[in-house]
Design an enzyme around this catalytic site. Sequence first.
Site, PDB file in Angstrom:
ATOM      1  N   ASP A 217       0.478  -1.591   0.084  1.00 38.56           N
ATOM      2  CA  ASP A 217       0.096  -0.177   0.031  1.00 38.56           C
ATOM      3  C   ASP A 217       1.058   0.912   0.088  1.00 38.56           C
ATOM      4  OD1 ASP A 217       0.317   0.558   2.586  1.00 38.56           O
ATOM      5  OD2 ASP A 217      -1.244   0.211   3.158  1.00 38.56           O
ATOM      6  N   HIS A 218       0.978   2.400   0.414  1.00 38.42           N
ATOM      7  CA  HIS A 218       1.084   3.502   0.406  1.00 38.42           C
ATOM      8  C   HIS A 218       2.039   3.598   1.472  1.00 38.42           C
ATOM      9  CE1 HIS A 218      -1.983   3.775   2.406  1.00 38.42           C
ATOM     10  NE2 HIS A 218      -2.125   4.918   3.500  1.00 38.42           N
TER      11      HIS A 218
ATOM     12  N   CYS B  90       3.306  -3.198   4.076  1.00 41.61           N
ATOM     13  CA  CYS B  90       2.373  -1.933   4.813  1.00 41.61           C
ATOM     14  C   CYS B  90       2.961  -1.391   5.783  1.00 41.61           C
ATOM     15  CB  CYS B  90       1.255  -2.370   5.180  1.00 41.61           C
ATOM     16  SG  CYS B  90       0.580  -3.376   6.341  1.00 41.61           S
ATOM     17  N   GLY B  91       2.409  -0.028   6.191  1.00 41.64           N
ATOM     18  CA  GLY B  91       2.933   0.082   7.754  1.00 41.64           C
ATOM     19  C   GLY B  91       3.418  -0.415   8.473  1.00 41.64           C
ATOM     20  N   THR B  92       2.476  -1.431   8.877  1.00 41.58           N
ATOM     21  CA  THR B  92       3.220  -2.590   9.548  1.00 41.58           C
ATOM     22  C   THR B  92       3.356  -3.505   9.868  1.00 41.58           C
ATOM     23  OG1 THR B  92       0.506  -2.391  10.213  1.00 41.58           O
ATOM     24  CG2 THR B  92       1.709  -1.148  11.895  1.00 41.58           C
TER      25      THR B  92
ATOM     26  N   GLY C 203      -2.076  -5.830   8.493  1.00 41.06           N
ATOM     27  CA  GLY C 203      -3.242  -5.509   8.031  1.00 41.06           C
ATOM     28  C   GLY C 203      -2.371  -6.446   6.880  1.00 41.06           C
ATOM     29  N   MET C 204      -2.213  -6.476   5.848  1.00 38.71           N
ATOM     30  CA  MET C 204      -1.552  -7.094   4.832  1.00 38.71           C
ATOM     31  C   MET C 204      -1.729  -8.865   5.115  1.00 38.71           C
ATOM     32  SD  MET C 204      -1.225  -5.227   1.847  1.00 38.71           S
ATOM     33  CE  MET C 204      -0.341  -4.227   1.243  1.00 38.71           C
TER      34      MET C 204
ATOM     35  N   HIS D 223      10.117 -23.814   9.336  1.00 38.46           N
ATOM     36  CA  HIS D 223       9.705 -24.406  10.246  1.00 38.46           C
ATOM     37  C   HIS D 223       7.705 -24.793   9.560  1.00 38.46           C
ATOM     38  CE1 HIS D 223      12.250 -24.418  14.115  1.00 38.46           C
ATOM     39  NE2 HIS D 223      13.017 -25.019  13.122  1.00 38.46           N
ATOM     40  N   ASN D 224       7.673 -23.516   9.059  1.00 44.10           N
ATOM     41  CA  ASN D 224       6.173 -23.222   8.795  1.00 44.10           C
ATOM     42  C   ASN D 224       5.854 -23.092   7.120  1.00 44.10           C
ATOM     43  OD1 ASN D 224       7.131 -20.077  10.842  1.00 44.10           O
ATOM     44  ND2 ASN D 224       5.969 -22.368  11.433  1.00 44.10           N
TER      45      ASN D 224
ATOM     46  N   ARG E 107       6.573   1.418   8.576  1.00 42.04           N
ATOM     47  CA  ARG E 107       7.764   2.042   9.623  1.00 42.04           C
ATOM     48  C   ARG E 107       7.662   1.451  11.147  1.00 42.04           C
ATOM     49  NH1 ARG E 107       1.110   4.035   8.561  1.00 42.04           N
ATOM     50  NH2 ARG E 107       1.487   4.802   6.682  1.00 42.04           N
TER      51      ARG E 107
ATOM     52  N   HIS F  22       8.137 -30.733  10.872  1.00 39.67           N
ATOM     53  CA  HIS F  22       7.425 -29.587  10.903  1.00 39.67           C
ATOM     54  C   HIS F  22       6.245 -29.861   9.745  1.00 39.67           C
ATOM     55  CE1 HIS F  22      10.390 -28.002  13.160  1.00 39.67           C
ATOM     56  NE2 HIS F  22      11.704 -27.837  12.208  1.00 39.67           N
TER      57      HIS F  22
END
Length: 148
Positions: free
Chosen positions: A8-9, A65-67, A70-71, A98-99, A109, A133
């Site tokens: 995103d932006h 994204c910022g954090t 959300g994505m 593992h995943n 950010r 796993h």
Amino acid sequence: MKVAIASDHGGLNIRKEIIALLQELNIEFVDMGCECETSVDYPDYALPVAERVANGEFDRGILICGTGIGMSIAANKVKGIRCALAHDTFSAQATREHNDTNMLAMGERVIGPGLARDVAKIWLTTEYQGGRHATRVGKITQYEQNHN
Ligand code: RB5
């Protein structure tokens, strides 16, 4: 390996950094936006990438994204997606080993461009270990299959 990438932006600059990394590593990729001239909604970018990874069109997806939160939440709603939110190299390596994560989310950010690049490089180049796993990842897949 074919990779889809989007932001995103709030993730535009790190997206550019990771695109440069993909080019250096000679990894085939498609940039799925955003154009980011205005503020956009992260699910509009996370979900199309996740769907195209889930349907096999791409092997991996990277979202910024910022954090990154959300994505990653949006991507993990798509059946077959295991999206890791990772801001350190240990997690990036462990989540591949593992995943067997097929998507990576990061937050611009939260993390600087140099570390984001290292995180993405390790995540792109680390193999899944399978073994014990696989039993655990299999339980997640089984849950998805049993619950719509
Ligand atoms: C956009 O302001 C911001 O909410 C988004 O980039 C992301 O951090 C959401 O999780």
